[in-house]
Write a protein that holds these residues in place. Structure first.
Motif, PDB file in Angstrom:
ATOM      1  N   LEU A   1       0.852  -1.185   0.000  1.00 45.36           N
ATOM      2  CA  LEU A   1       0.000   0.000   0.000  1.00 45.36           C
ATOM      3  C   LEU A   1       0.888   1.235   0.000  1.00 45.36           C
ATOM      4  O   LEU A   1       1.756   1.374   0.859  1.00 45.36           O
ATOM      5  CB  LEU A   1      -0.910   0.001   1.236  1.00 45.36           C
ATOM      6  N   TYR A   2       0.710   2.085  -0.982  1.00 41.35           N
ATOM      7  CA  TYR A   2       1.510   3.300  -1.107  1.00 41.35           C
ATOM      8  C   TYR A   2       0.654   4.522  -0.842  1.00 41.35           C
ATOM      9  O   TYR A   2      -0.540   4.526  -1.096  1.00 41.35           O
ATOM     10  CB  TYR A   2       2.105   3.409  -2.521  1.00 41.35           C
ATOM     11  N   LEU A   3       1.292   5.549  -0.373  1.00 43.36           N
ATOM     12  CA  LEU A   3       0.617   6.805  -0.095  1.00 43.36           C
ATOM     13  C   LEU A   3       1.570   7.925  -0.519  1.00 43.36           C
ATOM     14  O   LEU A   3       2.762   7.858  -0.228  1.00 43.36           O
ATOM     15  CB  LEU A   3       0.331   6.874   1.410  1.00 43.36           C
ATOM     16  N   ALA A   4       1.069   8.916  -1.197  1.00 48.46           N
ATOM     17  CA  ALA A   4       1.900  10.053  -1.619  1.00 48.46           C
ATOM     18  C   ALA A   4       1.401  11.318  -0.940  1.00 48.46           C
ATOM     19  O   ALA A   4       0.195  11.506  -0.758  1.00 48.46           O
ATOM     20  CB  ALA A   4       1.836  10.211  -3.134  1.00 48.46           C
TER      21      ALA A   4
ATOM     22  N   TYR B   1       4.084  18.233   7.060  1.00 48.52           N
ATOM     23  CA  TYR B   1       4.733  17.593   8.198  1.00 48.52           C
ATOM     24  C   TYR B   1       3.754  16.893   9.128  1.00 48.52           C
ATOM     25  O   TYR B   1       4.029  15.788   9.605  1.00 48.52           O
ATOM     26  CB  TYR B   1       5.580  18.604   8.964  1.00 48.52           C
ATOM     27  N   GLY B   2       2.628  17.495   9.394  1.00 43.50           N
ATOM     28  CA  GLY B   2       1.623  16.856  10.243  1.00 43.50           C
ATOM     29  C   GLY B   2       1.107  15.572   9.625  1.00 43.50           C
ATOM     30  O   GLY B   2       0.953  14.554  10.312  1.00 43.50           O
ATOM     31  N   ALA B   3       0.858  15.603   8.332  1.00 38.73           N
ATOM     32  CA  ALA B   3       0.374  14.410   7.630  1.00 38.73           C
ATOM     33  C   ALA B   3       1.447  13.320   7.631  1.00 38.73           C
ATOM     34  O   ALA B   3       1.155  12.149   7.875  1.00 38.73           O
ATOM     35  CB  ALA B   3      -0.023  14.763   6.202  1.00 38.73           C
ATOM     36  N   ILE B   4       2.687  13.709   7.399  1.00 39.76           N
ATOM     37  CA  ILE B   4       3.782  12.736   7.380  1.00 39.76           C
ATOM     38  C   ILE B   4       3.912  12.071   8.746  1.00 39.76           C
ATOM     39  O   ILE B   4       4.102  10.855   8.842  1.00 39.76           O
ATOM     40  CB  ILE B   4       5.099  13.400   6.950  1.00 39.76           C
ATOM     41  N   LYS B   5       3.782  12.837   9.796  1.00 37.39           N
ATOM     42  CA  LYS B   5       3.857  12.286  11.151  1.00 37.39           C
ATOM     43  C   LYS B   5       2.718  11.288  11.381  1.00 37.39           C
ATOM     44  O   LYS B   5       2.928  10.210  11.930  1.00 37.39           O
ATOM     45  CB  LYS B   5       3.809  13.404  12.181  1.00 37.39           C
ATOM     46  N   LEU B   6       1.508  11.631  10.939  1.00 38.10           N
ATOM     47  CA  LEU B   6       0.363  10.730  11.072  1.00 38.10           C
ATOM     48  C   LEU B   6       0.593   9.446  10.283  1.00 38.10           C
ATOM     49  O   LEU B   6       0.384   8.348  10.799  1.00 38.10           O
ATOM     50  CB  LEU B   6      -0.914  11.424  10.587  1.00 38.10           C
ATOM     51  N   TYR B   7       1.027   9.568   9.048  1.00 36.16           N
ATOM     52  CA  TYR B   7       1.249   8.387   8.209  1.00 36.16           C
ATOM     53  C   TYR B   7       2.317   7.489   8.823  1.00 36.16           C
ATOM     54  O   TYR B   7       2.215   6.265   8.773  1.00 36.16           O
ATOM     55  CB  TYR B   7       1.644   8.789   6.793  1.00 36.16           C
ATOM     56  N   SER B   8       3.319   8.092   9.419  1.00 37.14           N
ATOM     57  CA  SER B   8       4.367   7.317  10.083  1.00 37.14           C
ATOM     58  C   SER B   8       3.785   6.517  11.245  1.00 37.14           C
ATOM     59  O   SER B   8       4.109   5.340  11.432  1.00 37.14           O
ATOM     60  CB  SER B   8       5.460   8.259  10.579  1.00 37.14           C
TER      61      SER B   8
ATOM     62  N   LEU C   1       0.882   5.394  11.442  1.00 34.62           N
ATOM     63  CA  LEU C   1       0.040   4.326  10.883  1.00 34.62           C
ATOM     64  C   LEU C   1       0.882   3.196  10.275  1.00 34.62           C
ATOM     65  O   LEU C   1       0.338   2.213   9.791  1.00 34.62           O
ATOM     66  CB  LEU C   1      -0.910   4.891   9.823  1.00 34.62           C
ATOM     67  N   GLY C   2       2.198   3.355  10.290  1.00 29.72           N
ATOM     68  CA  GLY C   2       3.064   2.282   9.794  1.00 29.72           C
ATOM     69  C   GLY C   2       3.656   2.503   8.420  1.00 29.72           C
ATOM     70  O   GLY C   2       4.402   1.656   7.930  1.00 29.72           O
ATOM     71  N   PHE C   3       3.327   3.616   7.790  1.00 27.25           N
ATOM     72  CA  PHE C   3       3.922   3.909   6.483  1.00 27.25           C
ATOM     73  C   PHE C   3       5.385   4.295   6.684  1.00 27.25           C
ATOM     74  O   PHE C   3       5.738   4.926   7.672  1.00 27.25           O
ATOM     75  CB  PHE C   3       3.180   5.052   5.781  1.00 27.25           C
ATOM     76  N   THR C   4       6.221   3.897   5.745  1.00 28.96           N
ATOM     77  CA  THR C   4       7.642   4.233   5.801  1.00 28.96           C
ATOM     78  C   THR C   4       8.027   4.975   4.528  1.00 28.96           C
ATOM     79  O   THR C   4       7.427   4.754   3.470  1.00 28.96           O
ATOM     80  CB  THR C   4       8.516   2.977   5.943  1.00 28.96           C
ATOM     81  N   PRO C   5       9.025   5.838   4.600  1.00 28.87           N
ATOM     82  CA  PRO C   5       9.441   6.590   3.412  1.00 28.87           C
ATOM     83  C   PRO C   5      10.002   5.679   2.332  1.00 28.87           C
ATOM     84  O   PRO C   5      10.684   4.690   2.630  1.00 28.87           O
ATOM     85  CB  PRO C   5      10.534   7.523   3.929  1.00 28.87           C
ATOM     86  N   TYR C   6       9.727   6.023   1.095  1.00 29.33           N
ATOM     87  CA  TYR C   6      10.338   5.338  -0.034  1.00 29.33           C
ATOM     88  C   TYR C   6      11.612   6.086  -0.367  1.00 29.33           C
ATOM     89  O   TYR C   6      11.579   7.272  -0.690  1.00 29.33           O
ATOM     90  CB  TYR C   6       9.384   5.320  -1.238  1.00 29.33           C
ATOM     91  N   LEU C   7      12.734   5.416  -0.273  1.00 31.55           N
ATOM     92  CA  LEU C   7      14.031   6.061  -0.460  1.00 31.55           C
ATOM     93  C   LEU C   7      14.657   5.762  -1.815  1.00 31.55           C
ATOM     94  O   LEU C   7      15.811   6.112  -2.051  1.00 31.55           O
ATOM     95  CB  LEU C   7      14.991   5.634   0.660  1.00 31.55           C
ATOM     96  N   GLY C   8      13.916   5.152  -2.700  1.00 32.89           N
ATOM     97  CA  GLY C   8      14.441   4.817  -4.020  1.00 32.89           C
ATOM     98  C   GLY C   8      14.159   5.894  -5.049  1.00 32.89           C
ATOM     99  O   GLY C   8      13.547   6.918  -4.759  1.00 32.89           O
ATOM    100  N   ALA C   9      14.611   5.625  -6.260  1.00 30.25           N
ATOM    101  CA  ALA C   9      14.375   6.543  -7.372  1.00 30.25           C
ATOM    102  C   ALA C   9      12.939   6.397  -7.871  1.00 30.25           C
ATOM    103  O   ALA C   9      12.313   5.348  -7.736  1.00 30.25           O
ATOM    104  CB  ALA C   9      15.342   6.239  -8.500  1.00 30.25           C
TER     105      ALA C   9
END
Length: 68
Positions: A18-21, A27-34, A36-44
């Motif tokens: 499951l991906y989320l953009a 920043y608030g949304a990123i903190k919430l998504y984190s 919930l278990g979402f992790t940053p995509y560090l690839g190209a």
């Protein structure tokens, strides 16, 4: 609503990741998504190299640590 969606998604057998953009300044949304278990995509991805992606997430992480 997002929490319920994630819980329902977990019940699907043979599911794809499951991906989320979001915008990097949300920043608030990123903190919430984190939380919930979402992790940053560090690839190209389209228009962004792997190194640029890693640098961007490093910046976001530093800002979140200092602001929130």
């Amino acid at each position: 609503m997002l929490t319920k969606l994630c819980m329902m998604y977990d019940l699907i057998p043979s599911k794809y990741p499951l991906y989320l953009a979001t915008q990097s300044q949300s920043y608030g949304a990123i903190k919430l998504y984190s939380r919930l278990g979402f992790t940053p995509y560090l690839g190209a991805y389209k228009g962004c190299t792997e190194q640029k992606s890693k640098n961007a997430w490093q910046n976001v992480t530093e800002i979140l640590r200092s602001k929130l």
